[in-house]
Write a protein that holds these residues in place. Sequence first.
Motif, PDB file in Angstrom:
ATOM      1  N   GLY A   1     -29.346   1.039  45.622  1.00  0.00           N
ATOM      2  CA  GLY A   1     -29.231   1.037  47.077  1.00  0.00           C
ATOM      3  C   GLY A   1     -30.608   0.903  47.700  1.00  0.00           C
ATOM      4  N   THR A   2     -30.925   1.838  48.523  1.00  0.00           N
ATOM      5  CA  THR A   2     -32.235   1.830  49.175  1.00  0.00           C
ATOM      6  C   THR A   2     -33.246   2.682  48.429  1.00  0.00           C
ATOM      7  OG1 THR A   2     -31.566   3.693  50.587  1.00  0.00           O
ATOM      8  CG2 THR A   2     -31.165   1.456  51.433  1.00  0.00           C
ATOM      9  N   GLN A   3     -32.826   3.306  47.321  1.00  0.00           N
ATOM     10  CA  GLN A   3     -33.718   4.196  46.579  1.00  0.00           C
ATOM     11  C   GLN A   3     -34.338   3.468  45.386  1.00  0.00           C
ATOM     12  OE1 GLN A   3     -30.860   7.615  46.039  1.00  0.00           O
ATOM     13  NE2 GLN A   3     -32.615   8.774  46.787  1.00  0.00           N
ATOM     14  N   THR A   4     -35.503   3.934  44.975  1.00  0.00           N
ATOM     15  CA  THR A   4     -36.206   3.387  43.812  1.00  0.00           C
ATOM     16  C   THR A   4     -36.442   4.504  42.806  1.00  0.00           C
ATOM     17  OG1 THR A   4     -37.309   1.704  45.150  1.00  0.00           O
ATOM     18  CG2 THR A   4     -38.279   2.206  43.011  1.00  0.00           C
TER      19      THR A   4
END
Length: 665
Positions: free
Chosen positions: A261-264
Amino acid sequence: MTEAFQIHPAPEAGVGELSAVLQATLPLLTRVLDAVPARVVVLDVGEKLVWANHEFFKFTGLHPRQVLQQPIGRIVGDVAYAAYAGVRERMRGGQTVAWEGWTDLAGMGRRYMREHLVPVEMKDGVPQATIVMSLDLTELKLREAELSAKVAELEATEALKSSIFDNAMAALVSTDETGHIVEFNPAAATMFGLAREQALGRSVAEVMIPERLRGAHDAGMARVSRGGEQRVMGRRVEMPALRADGSEFPVEMVLWRTGVGTQTFYTASLFDLSERETSRNEIERQREALRQSEKLTAMGSLLAGVAHELNNPLSIVMGRAALLAEKMSGSPLATDAQRIHEAAERCGRIVRTFLNMARSRPANRSEVALNDLATAAIDMLAYVLRSHGINVTLDLLPGLPPVKADADQVGQIVLNLIVNAQQALGLRDHGRRLTVSTGLAPMTPGDRRRSPRIWLRVRDNGPGIPVELRERVFEPFFTTKSEGVGTGLGLAVSRSIARDHGGELTIQDDGIDGGACFCLQLPVSGEPEPGETEPAPLAAADDCDARLLVVDDEPEIAELLGEMLSGAGYEVMTAESGAVALAMLEEARFDAIISDLHMPELDGAGLWREVKRTRPALARRMLFVTGDTLSPTARQFLDEARCDSLNKPFAKAELLARVTELLKS
């Protein structure tokens, strides 16, 4: 109201059979039921379709003329109609029935339906009409099944990944983009000595990166977060890691980044290289040992090559000094000649010691007084010690029992230790002190069955030896001295000799003012023997008038042998080669032959074979003088010929004793 929403009475029943109330409410019901998304139909007492809402016709795609006043079984099909048998039975009692499930509808295939069937206008216990409300949930059920399958697949995939993650042999550590640990598999817990629960949520730098490297780690994470160069991403990198107990160990790491998603997230796969590093160090140690062994082998070959050349001049020095001492007996110069003889004899013993070590011969053991060896070593090095300003103290315990040992080899140990101390003291500007002491090791109740041990210590007040180097100094070719001062062999050879004698050579902590202290311990052989008297001169042999032939290509050696033997009363003739010796044998009779082993053209072995062929008895009276004690060819020949040999350098008494034995054979 359109035709589709009209009541069409059947000819045999007619609409009049419906109640007036129902007929009055139908217009209102039609408008209401037409607006709902469910399919609504009305069946009469004969189960014929008398009314249906708009959703029903939209769902079935049928025209009202096709279905109105038709039996419901014909509309839904025999299979579906038969499935309603139980429902109809329940409705005859006036019971409202709700059901859902899969059914096969004529012309529409298999569908998933949810229905409510409401009986109305009961008359004599029989419903006069039935209102059926149904929803087609087929698409929802299909999507639900598809979703369930995907969920099951996802769960299986997740279970597989979890199984791989949890059972991986490599340590796997995942962090979020801030560097805090979100996953820590069992292999990581084992590798770092930290439970998963203790690692989760903590900074990866704090958990597994040595403090001195954390700054570089934080800088690298910041650079990657800004979109900068990814220097270690996806590459195999060797680096030190930190265990929970604070110890460091080498690891190989592969780091990769994953976007969810928007996380790394960042995951590191780590392998402990400790065992590989240990194996690598062991291999390197063995390679170094092999190199050192090759050096020792080369040195042994070098010693073998020079032994003959070195021993020849030593033989001349020893022999001439002995003859000079005899000729000047009673003169003060006789003492100087004797000292020359003793020094040359010691040089010969030292060379012989190294040669014996190189060829792994057993030592020549006898009763040795350790105090005498210490005194002799100090006497030999007296000038060197005095010229270097070293104050020497001898603290020798009187009455020490003798040691069954090789005097030359043990003397070499003592000499090495004193020379090492002298060289170490050269690093002090003043106040140089050296102490050589001996003593008897105390016996404990557990030692009663062991031979008593005596010790010798050499202590100095030099710079000392660091603790971490105290075992390495005994390794071959390792030295703490400056280049050109030492070979790194002295202590290695000395310890080898000590252990070969059942003893040990160690470093102790009682050096003078922090200097070094080496301790030699050796087992003793018993109580001291009575002091030996000076051996009596050899009595003249009965056959001292025997005629001897000396063969040597070195004129000085031949001349020296001739003088020694002539002085003992023998008639001696010399030959400078094997060929000349054979010619002389044709002209004269000889009782024994003393020959060099290595000579040009016809050597000692060739001479022996010729003598054996023509004079077998004389071949048994041949003594070979050689300085090449390492040569396997020489050893093989002497074993084959069964002849005695005399190693250079030699003393006159030794030569005469061998000749006496030779003439008795």
